[in-house]
Design an enzyme around this catalytic site. Structure first.
Site, PDB file in Angstrom:
ATOM      1  N   ASP A 241     -24.010  -7.091   3.106  1.00  0.00           N
ATOM      2  CA  ASP A 241     -25.358  -7.387   3.613  1.00  0.00           C
ATOM      3  C   ASP A 241     -25.740  -8.829   3.255  1.00  0.00           C
ATOM      4  O   ASP A 241     -26.805  -9.306   3.643  1.00  0.00           O
ATOM      5  CB  ASP A 241     -26.391  -6.367   3.120  1.00  0.00           C
ATOM      6  CG  ASP A 241     -26.568  -6.367   1.616  1.00  0.00           C
ATOM      7  OD1 ASP A 241     -25.815  -7.077   0.914  1.00  0.00           O
ATOM      8  OD2 ASP A 241     -27.474  -5.652   1.121  1.00  0.00           O
ATOM      9  N   SER A 242     -24.832  -9.536   2.564  1.00  0.00           N
ATOM     10  CA  SER A 242     -25.000 -10.981   2.385  1.00  0.00           C
ATOM     11  C   SER A 242     -25.055 -11.678   3.737  1.00  0.00           C
ATOM     12  O   SER A 242     -25.442 -12.840   3.817  1.00  0.00           O
ATOM     13  CB  SER A 242     -23.859 -11.562   1.530  1.00  0.00           C
ATOM     14  OG  SER A 242     -22.596 -11.196   2.046  1.00  0.00           O
TER      15      SER A 242
ATOM     16  N   LYS B  66     -20.136   0.738   0.605  1.00  0.00           N
ATOM     17  CA  LYS B  66     -20.453   0.226  -0.740  1.00  0.00           C
ATOM     18  C   LYS B  66     -21.955   0.309  -0.954  1.00  0.00           C
ATOM     19  O   LYS B  66     -22.725   0.049  -0.018  1.00  0.00           O
ATOM     20  CB  LYS B  66     -19.992  -1.226  -0.883  1.00  0.00           C
ATOM     21  CG  LYS B  66     -20.411  -1.872  -2.221  1.00  0.00           C
ATOM     22  CD  LYS B  66     -19.821  -3.244  -2.415  1.00  0.00           C
ATOM     23  CE  LYS B  66     -20.622  -4.367  -1.848  1.00  0.00           C
ATOM     24  NZ  LYS B  66     -22.018  -4.466  -2.324  1.00  0.00           N
TER      25      LYS B  66
ATOM     26  N   GLU C 232     -25.110  -0.439  -4.194  1.00  0.00           N
ATOM     27  CA  GLU C 232     -25.393  -1.110  -5.460  1.00  0.00           C
ATOM     28  C   GLU C 232     -26.098  -0.165  -6.425  1.00  0.00           C
ATOM     29  O   GLU C 232     -26.843   0.711  -6.006  1.00  0.00           O
ATOM     30  CB  GLU C 232     -26.303  -2.327  -5.210  1.00  0.00           C
ATOM     31  CG  GLU C 232     -25.702  -3.351  -4.272  1.00  0.00           C
ATOM     32  CD  GLU C 232     -26.629  -4.551  -4.019  1.00  0.00           C
ATOM     33  OE1 GLU C 232     -27.691  -4.659  -4.680  1.00  0.00           O
ATOM     34  OE2 GLU C 232     -26.277  -5.387  -3.164  1.00  0.00           O
TER      35      GLU C 232
ATOM     36  N   GLU D  74     -19.973  -7.931 -10.209  1.00  0.00           N
ATOM     37  CA  GLU D  74     -20.393  -9.266  -9.772  1.00  0.00           C
ATOM     38  C   GLU D  74     -21.074  -9.999 -10.912  1.00  0.00           C
ATOM     39  O   GLU D  74     -22.053  -9.504 -11.497  1.00  0.00           O
ATOM     40  CB  GLU D  74     -21.355  -9.151  -8.576  1.00  0.00           C
ATOM     41  CG  GLU D  74     -21.865 -10.524  -8.126  1.00  0.00           C
ATOM     42  CD  GLU D  74     -22.663 -10.501  -6.828  1.00  0.00           C
ATOM     43  OE1 GLU D  74     -22.736  -9.427  -6.181  1.00  0.00           O
ATOM     44  OE2 GLU D  74     -23.213 -11.559  -6.477  1.00  0.00           O
TER      45      GLU D  74
HETATM   46  O1  KIV Z   1     -23.267  -8.339   0.522  1.00  0.00           O
HETATM   47  C1  KIV Z   1     -22.310  -8.800  -0.073  1.00  0.00           C
HETATM   48  O2  KIV Z   1     -21.546  -9.654   0.412  1.00  0.00           O
HETATM   49  C2  KIV Z   1     -22.089  -8.321  -1.402  1.00  0.00           C
HETATM   50  C3  KIV Z   1     -21.399  -9.276  -2.289  1.00  0.00           C
HETATM   51  C4  KIV Z   1     -22.394 -10.201  -2.902  1.00  0.00           C
HETATM   52  C5  KIV Z   1     -20.598  -8.594  -3.280  1.00  0.00           C
HETATM   53  O3  KIV Z   1     -22.505  -7.271  -1.769  1.00  0.00           O
END
Ligand code: KIV
Length: 285
Positions: free
Chosen positions: A48-49, A117, A119, A186
């Protein structure tokens, strides 16, 4: 396309068992996925980056599930054999276990990704267990978790002090026990990453800015290739400054169009005289 066989979760664990580091990059679009696939990158994270790197937001929070579905599906098309992970956006799993299962299921079904994924620490263990019970491989993400950047005091090293480091070690154990096949650490100190990696039993530990002792490394593609204009984090090495190359090309494009040296005859198509004359005659009717 590459001749590589589709990577499976077993292939990833086999690499760990053989002591071979896993390679991993973020990616958000078809052409970049194609290049990463050609380079033989093992895992691709559609993070989500993308809210920051592709859409220009200041954080990842505005990213929606629709954004993630569109970008993850594009990456899957460009990288058919890599292990592709779809990131679960803000509030797609935090509210409840059921929300988490439905969101993970949507990401898998509509994009063809291999895993999701999310968090968070022990407080997310029930979400992970729920998603795993639906047959979906889940990766955890500890340390600097961008969706909680505000609560963490910004984008900074996590687990520097012993007490905070212990919480990260405990969280890693909780996520592994909940069924996470992999955990991304991270921006935690290298020794904390090493401890977690050594203690992991059935879980792959990956590092983003957390040192060399994990089972593999992740970098944000835009940081590693000079494509994010706002800043370059210390953890990123620039492997090729594509941003600079593109900028030079853009300068040249502007200069050549302005100077009328582009397009040249090889860049366009002519029309036979007979057809052109007929066209003029038709237009005169
Ligand atoms: O969204 C993303 O690219 C991530 C990275 C910062 C690990 O979660």
């Amino acid at each position: 396309m590459s001749a590589r066989k589709k990577l499976t979760i077993n292939d990833l664990f086999a690499k760990v068992a053989a002591g071979q580091p896993i390679t991993w990059l973020t990616c958000y679009d078809y052409p970049t996925a194609y290049l990463q696939e050609q380079a033989g990158v093992d895992m691709i994270l559609v993070g989500d980056s993308l809210g920051m790197t592709m859409l220009g937001y200041d954080s990842t929070l505005p990213v929606t599930m629709d954004d993630m579905v569109r970008h993850t599906a594009a990456v899957r098309r460009g990288a058919p054999t890599a292990w592709v992970i779809g990131d679960m956006p803000y509030m797609s799993y935090q509210p409840s276990v059921e929300t988490a299962i439905r969101s993970a299921g949507r990401l898998m079904a509509e994009t063809g990704c291999d895993s999701v994924k999310l968090e968070g620490g022990a407080e997310m263990a029930d979400r992970i267990a729920g998603i795993v019970s639906a047959g979906i491989p889940v990766m955890g993400h500890l340390g600097l978790t961008p969706q909680s950047a505000s609560a963490l005091g910004g984008f900074r090293l996590q687990g520097k002090g012993a007490a905070q480091a212990k919480k990260i070690v405990d969280d890693a154990k909780a996520l592994e026990e909940a069924g996470a096949y992999c955990i991304l650490l991270e921006l935690v100190p290298d020794r904390v990453c090493q401890l977690i990696t050594e203690r992991a039993q059935h879980c792959i530990i990956m590092s983003l800015g957390s040192g060399p002792h994990a089972h593999g490394q992740l970098l944000i593609y835009h940081d590693a290739f000079g494509l994010y204009p706002r800043f370059k984090p210390r953890m990123a090495k620039v492997f090729a400054d594509a941003g600079q190359v593109i900028r030079q090309g853009l300068d040249q494009y502007v200069a050549e169009v302005t100077a009328k040296t582009f397009p040249a005859p090889e860049n366009y198509f002519g029309m036979p005289d007979a057809q052109y004359d007929e066209l003029i005659r038709l237009l005169a009717e």
